[in-house]
Structures are given as C-alpha cells and as structure tokens.
Motif scaffolding. Structure first.
Motif, PDB file in Angstrom:
ATOM      1  N   SER A 139       0.833  -1.209   0.000  1.00  0.00           N
ATOM      2  CA  SER A 139       0.000   0.000   0.000  1.00  0.00           C
ATOM      3  C   SER A 139       0.863   1.252   0.000  1.00  0.00           C
ATOM      4  O   SER A 139       0.549   2.235  -0.685  1.00  0.00           O
ATOM      5  CB  SER A 139      -0.924   0.018   1.217  1.00  0.00           C
ATOM      6  OG  SER A 139      -1.870  -1.018   1.125  1.00  0.00           O
ATOM      7  N   ASP A 149      -5.547  -0.861  -5.027  1.00  0.00           N
ATOM      8  CA  ASP A 149      -5.004  -1.439  -3.794  1.00  0.00           C
ATOM      9  C   ASP A 149      -6.052  -2.353  -3.157  1.00  0.00           C
ATOM     10  O   ASP A 149      -6.977  -1.883  -2.496  1.00  0.00           O
ATOM     11  CB  ASP A 149      -4.575  -0.340  -2.817  1.00  0.00           C
ATOM     12  CG  ASP A 149      -3.774  -0.903  -1.650  1.00  0.00           C
ATOM     13  OD1 ASP A 149      -3.549  -2.127  -1.612  1.00  0.00           O
ATOM     14  OD2 ASP A 149      -3.375  -0.107  -0.771  1.00  0.00           O
ATOM     15  N   GLU A 150      -5.925  -3.628  -3.405  1.00  0.00           N
ATOM     16  CA  GLU A 150      -6.855  -4.644  -2.896  1.00  0.00           C
ATOM     17  C   GLU A 150      -8.313  -4.270  -3.157  1.00  0.00           C
ATOM     18  O   GLU A 150      -9.138  -4.209  -2.236  1.00  0.00           O
ATOM     19  CB  GLU A 150      -6.614  -4.895  -1.402  1.00  0.00           C
ATOM     20  CG  GLU A 150      -5.173  -5.321  -1.134  1.00  0.00           C
ATOM     21  CD  GLU A 150      -5.019  -6.089   0.163  1.00  0.00           C
ATOM     22  OE1 GLU A 150      -6.007  -6.665   0.643  1.00  0.00           O
ATOM     23  OE2 GLU A 150      -3.893  -6.121   0.683  1.00  0.00           O
TER      24      GLU A 150
HETATM   25 MG    MG Z   1      -2.051  -2.869   2.007  1.00  0.00          MG
END
Ligand code: MG
Ligand code: ADP
Length: 243
Positions: free
Chosen positions: A44, A164-165
């Motif tokens: 991240s 991000d995810e």
């Molecule tokens: Mg992360």
C-alpha cells in the motif's frame, strides 16, 4: 521508450520502520503489474508513493517522464494523471452515482457539466451500471459501488490506474464482476498497478508480477515464471500459504 511509471531509489520510513527500501521499478505504457507480498510488506505504501499520497524520504517518482514534485500545483496536476481505487470505495454518500463520477472532472479539470455527464454515462456503461446513475451509493451493492469507484477514477482520464486490494472488502459473489472490469481495462491497454489476492487475475491479466517482502522488491518476473518457479524462499513461503 519513456516508462509510464518510474521509481528510482525510493525510500520511506515510518519512524524507525524502513517501509520502502531502495525501490527501483519501471512500468511501460500499457503494462499490467500485479504486486504481491505478505501483509505489512509495503504494497500500500508503494501505491501511495506512486501518486505521492505519501511523501517519500528519498528517490525519484516519475509519471510519463515527469518527476513528481513534493507539493504544490504541479503535484495536483500530475497526481490527477494517476487514478486510484482502494479497498474501501470512498464514494460520496450524499451524491448520486452520476455526481460521484462528474465531480472531479468539473471541479478539478474544469470540464463543462454537460460534457462531464456524457463522459460519465459512457464510463458507467463501460463498467456495467449505466442504469443506476441517479441512485445513491447506499442503494448499490458493494460490487456495483466499486465499479462506480473505477468509473470515477477513469473520469479524470488517468495515464495510470492503481488498485489497492480492490476486491478485499467485497462479498465473494461480487469479486468476479470487479475483476472483469479490471480485466477489460487491462485488455484496453491501460497501464495498471494492482495489489490483489486474486491469483486468477494475476495469472491471466498481468504482464509482470512484483513480489515484495519487508519493503523490498524480492522478485520481478512474468506470472508464469513466478507461479511455477519462484526463486526466493520468501515467495515460495508466500505461495505455499495462499495457493
Ligand atoms: Mg495494504
Ligand atoms: P501492505 O500494504 O503490504 O500490507 P503497508 O504498506 O500498508 O503494507 O505497510 C507497510 C508497513 O508500514 C507496515 O509495517 C505498516 O504497519 C507500516 N505503516 C503503514 N502506514 C503507516 C503509518 N501511516 N504510520 C506508521 N506505520 C505505517
């Protein structure tokens, strides 16, 4: 060819914690890079460093050959070249779906309302939710909201999309529809950096897999090579746990 994204010697600390260690990474236009790694490895922070949501301690970040300055007007302009989609959809709850997608282009890019709405409708159609434009976020499923978040990021006409995810907060039955939108974007030639646990997407859509551990890029290879023959113990260990 000028890389679309270039990081050279990027470092980031949180106090004593060295979260990004001398990161060098070049991503070509149209390339799709999936970033894998254990929790806490810096994925991240890497995404946030790419669009300078997170100031870095040293090194260079360039988007399409232009170095990102630490702050100021140029940063805002360059940052809008980078679209970002997070785990949490972060839609504006009191605005309609259409307004969510038109807000930034009209406020930041000074696009006219009519033009922004036309473009928003095209983008909502592209992510399969054209008929929900007048609804509010809470009236949509998680998968639909995440597709709106993707449309909203695309409305700024970014050169690069960071994810991000994006499917980690979704109920399992909604993961597929979001992965499908991402796969379409990849096929259309968007430059993408995707942190995900969706190994199917990594295998099918990624040109490269970057594996991080403890703030370092430990492996950088094709998906076929990474999944068949990871070269580090860390990656073997990681794959053993998730596959
Ligand atoms: Mg992360
Ligand atoms: P990942 O996304 O791979 O799980 P992160 O980039 O979120 O990893 O975090 C990397 C490391 O930095 C972790 O140890 C995390 O606890 C730490 N970290 C992340 N953000 C902050 C912050 N704002 N302040 C202090 N530590 C942070």
């Amino acid at each position: 060819m000028t890389p679309m994204v270039r990081l050279a010697g990027v470092n980031k600390h949180f106090g004593d914690l060295h979260v990004l260690r001398e990161i060098d990474l070049e991503i070509a236009p149209g390339e799709v890079v999936v970033v894998l790694g254990p929790s806490g490895s810096g994925k991240s922070t890497l995404c946030r460093a790419i669009n300078r949501l997170e100031p870095i301690d040293g090194g260079v970040v360039e988007i399409d050959g232009k170095e990102l300055p630490a702050e100021g007007r140029d940063l805002a302009a360059l940052r809008s070249d980078v679209g970002m989609v997070f785990q949490q959809f972060n839609l504006f709850a009191h605005k309609t779906i259409l307004e969510n997608v038109t807000l930034a282009p009209t406020k930041v890019r000074k696009v006219s309302k009519g033009e922004a709405e036309n473009r928003a409708k095209t983008l909502l159609d592209r992510v399969g939710i054209a008929n929900q434009a007048s609804k509010y976020p809470a009236q949509l499923s998680g998968g639909q909201q995440q597709r709106v978040a993707i449309a909203r990021a695309l409305a700024m006409d970014p050169k690069v999309m960071l994810f991000d995810e994006p499917t980690s907060a979704l109920d399992p039955e909604m993961v597929g529809e979001v992965v499908e939108v991402m796969s379409d974007l990849a096929r259309d030639g968007m430059t993408m950096v995707v942190v995900t646990h969706e190994m199917g997407f990594a295998r099918r859509a990624a040109h490269r897999v970057v594996f991080m551990a403890d703030g370092e890029i430990v492996e950088d290879s094709t998906p076929d090579a990474f999944f068949a023959r990871p070269s580090s113990d860390r990656a073997r260990d990681f794959l053993g746990k998730i596959l």
